[in-house]
Design a protein around this motif. Sequence first.
Motif, PDB file in Angstrom:
ATOM      1  N   ALA A  98       0.774  -1.234  -0.056  1.00 50.58           N
ATOM      2  CA  ALA A  98       0.055  -0.039  -0.163  1.00 50.58           C
ATOM      3  C   ALA A  98       0.848   1.259  -0.042  1.00 50.58           C
ATOM      4  N   LEU A  99       2.016   1.188   0.858  1.00 49.83           N
ATOM      5  CA  LEU A  99       2.585   2.445   0.851  1.00 49.83           C
ATOM      6  C   LEU A  99       3.717   2.551  -0.606  1.00 49.83           C
ATOM      7  N   ALA A 100       4.245   1.439  -1.078  1.00 54.77           N
ATOM      8  CA  ALA A 100       4.576   1.588  -2.372  1.00 54.77           C
ATOM      9  C   ALA A 100       3.674   2.162  -3.557  1.00 54.77           C
ATOM     10  N   TYR A 101       2.498   1.657  -3.439  1.00 57.47           N
ATOM     11  CA  TYR A 101       1.467   2.220  -4.383  1.00 57.47           C
ATOM     12  C   TYR A 101       1.087   3.641  -4.067  1.00 57.47           C
ATOM     13  N   GLU A 102       1.018   4.137  -2.984  1.00 54.21           N
ATOM     14  CA  GLU A 102       0.898   5.581  -2.535  1.00 54.21           C
ATOM     15  C   GLU A 102       2.000   6.360  -2.888  1.00 54.21           C
ATOM     16  N   TRP A 103       3.460   5.791  -2.804  1.00 53.33           N
ATOM     17  CA  TRP A 103       4.617   6.427  -3.526  1.00 53.33           C
ATOM     18  C   TRP A 103       4.523   6.741  -4.877  1.00 53.33           C
ATOM     19  N   ASP A 104       4.258   5.705  -5.585  1.00 51.63           N
ATOM     20  CA  ASP A 104       4.206   5.861  -7.207  1.00 51.63           C
ATOM     21  C   ASP A 104       3.003   6.924  -7.553  1.00 51.63           C
ATOM     22  N   GLU A 105       1.940   6.770  -6.840  1.00 54.81           N
ATOM     23  CA  GLU A 105       0.959   7.904  -7.172  1.00 54.81           C
ATOM     24  C   GLU A 105       1.327   9.267  -6.643  1.00 54.81           C
ATOM     25  N   LEU A 106       2.197   9.640  -5.712  1.00 55.89           N
ATOM     26  CA  LEU A 106       2.496  10.827  -5.256  1.00 55.89           C
ATOM     27  C   LEU A 106       3.703  11.176  -6.192  1.00 55.89           C
ATOM     28  N   ALA A 107       4.590  10.368  -6.700  1.00 55.76           N
ATOM     29  CA  ALA A 107       5.771  10.717  -7.709  1.00 55.76           C
ATOM     30  C   ALA A 107       4.880  11.152  -8.950  1.00 55.76           C
ATOM     31  N   GLY A 108       3.791  10.295  -9.254  1.00 59.37           N
ATOM     32  CA  GLY A 108       3.219  10.583 -10.642  1.00 59.37           C
ATOM     33  C   GLY A 108       2.566  11.932 -10.472  1.00 59.37           C
ATOM     34  N   ARG A 109       2.013  12.428  -9.532  1.00 64.51           N
ATOM     35  CA  ARG A 109       1.185  13.723  -9.429  1.00 64.51           C
ATOM     36  C   ARG A 109       2.497  14.918  -9.520  1.00 64.51           C
ATOM     37  N   VAL A 110       3.423  14.599  -8.839  1.00 67.60           N
ATOM     38  CA  VAL A 110       4.611  15.729  -8.808  1.00 67.60           C
ATOM     39  C   VAL A 110       5.213  15.738 -10.307  1.00 67.60           C
ATOM     40  N   ARG A 111       5.159  14.502 -11.128  1.00 64.87           N
ATOM     41  CA  ARG A 111       5.846  14.508 -12.361  1.00 64.87           C
ATOM     42  C   ARG A 111       5.064  15.346 -13.452  1.00 64.87           C
ATOM     43  N   GLN A 112       3.740  15.429 -12.958  1.00 68.37           N
ATOM     44  CA  GLN A 112       2.857  16.392 -13.902  1.00 68.37           C
ATOM     45  C   GLN A 112       3.069  17.713 -13.787  1.00 68.37           C
ATOM     46  N   LEU A 113       3.731  18.078 -12.747  1.00 70.07           N
ATOM     47  CA  LEU A 113       4.004  19.668 -12.509  1.00 70.07           C
ATOM     48  C   LEU A 113       5.288  20.258 -13.666  1.00 70.07           C
ATOM     49  N   ASP A 114       5.132  21.335 -13.912  1.00 70.17           N
ATOM     50  CA  ASP A 114       6.003  21.786 -14.801  1.00 70.17           C
ATOM     51  C   ASP A 114       7.749  21.739 -14.453  1.00 70.17           C
ATOM     52  N   ASP A 115       8.508  21.269 -14.997  1.00 69.50           N
ATOM     53  CA  ASP A 115       9.887  21.047 -14.971  1.00 69.50           C
ATOM     54  C   ASP A 115      10.041  19.989 -13.949  1.00 69.50           C
ATOM     55  N   PHE A 116       9.064  18.964 -13.826  1.00 71.19           N
ATOM     56  CA  PHE A 116       9.208  17.744 -12.533  1.00 71.19           C
ATOM     57  C   PHE A 116       9.072  16.430 -13.395  1.00 71.19           C
ATOM     58  N   GLN A 117       8.964  16.694 -14.796  1.00 69.76           N
ATOM     59  CA  GLN A 117       8.606  15.286 -15.529  1.00 69.76           C
ATOM     60  C   GLN A 117       9.796  14.362 -15.257  1.00 69.76           C
ATOM     61  N   ASP A 118      10.634  14.526 -14.689  1.00 69.56           N
ATOM     62  CA  ASP A 118      11.913  13.332 -14.572  1.00 69.56           C
ATOM     63  C   ASP A 118      12.214  13.336 -12.879  1.00 69.56           C
ATOM     64  N   PHE A 119      11.244  13.592 -11.932  1.00 70.12           N
ATOM     65  CA  PHE A 119      11.135  13.679 -10.578  1.00 70.12           C
ATOM     66  C   PHE A 119      11.496  12.143 -10.243  1.00 70.12           C
ATOM     67  N   LEU A 120      12.487  12.065  -9.508  1.00 69.43           N
ATOM     68  CA  LEU A 120      13.064  10.508  -8.841  1.00 69.43           C
ATOM     69  C   LEU A 120      13.460   9.512 -10.059  1.00 69.43           C
ATOM     70  N   ARG A 121      13.814  10.101 -11.221  1.00 67.34           N
ATOM     71  CA  ARG A 121      14.064   9.336 -12.441  1.00 67.34           C
ATOM     72  C   ARG A 121      15.560   9.618 -12.680  1.00 67.34           C
ATOM     73  N   PRO A 122      16.353   8.676 -13.262  1.00 69.84           N
ATOM     74  CA  PRO A 122      17.611   8.887 -13.533  1.00 69.84           C
ATOM     75  C   PRO A 122      17.906  10.019 -14.716  1.00 69.84           C
ATOM     76  N   PRO A 123      18.763  10.766 -14.358  1.00 65.88           N
ATOM     77  CA  PRO A 123      18.993  12.071 -15.523  1.00 65.88           C
ATOM     78  C   PRO A 123      19.157  11.500 -17.082  1.00 65.88           C
ATOM     79  N   ARG A 124      18.466  12.260 -17.841  1.00 68.89           N
ATOM     80  CA  ARG A 124      18.674  11.766 -19.219  1.00 68.89           C
ATOM     81  C   ARG A 124      20.036  12.288 -19.776  1.00 68.89           C
ATOM     82  N   LEU A 125      20.398  11.647 -20.629  1.00 64.34           N
ATOM     83  CA  LEU A 125      21.769  11.986 -21.486  1.00 64.34           C
ATOM     84  C   LEU A 125      21.682  13.279 -21.881  1.00 64.34           C
TER      85      LEU A 125
END
Length: 115
Positions: free
Chosen positions: A16-43
């Motif tokens: 349940a906590l892992a699901y909640e974490w994924d949901e919250l990270a997904g919401r943050v990634r919808q914000l401007d300039d946060f598309q790669d939040f908690l993801r490896p940097p792109r080349l």
Amino acid sequence: MTAELHPSSPVDRRMALAYEWDELAGRVRQLDDFQDFLRPPRLKSLLPAAPKGPVVLLNVSGWRCEALLVRTSGVTARRLEGLPPGRRDRPHERVPERPPTGRGGRRRHQSKKSR
């Protein structure tokens, strides 16, 4: 068929906590300039810094440790052999003061008399 979660079960609580974490990270990634939040940097975001010297990313886990060297010519990986498994949760304590030199990325050792 959906399995029912029981909060009293440690496994269900963790899921349940892992699901909640994924949901919250997904919401943050919808914000401007946060598309790669908690993801490896792109080349493409690392290459602009590479002309000044290589960009170094450390990959540390219980299975292997390596340095990823990003240069304008591409990316290469160098295994970090000197980081024992018990210390892999604190790699900053083992980073050398200067880059390794010599063959295979190993630092050449000098005797105290030759310094």
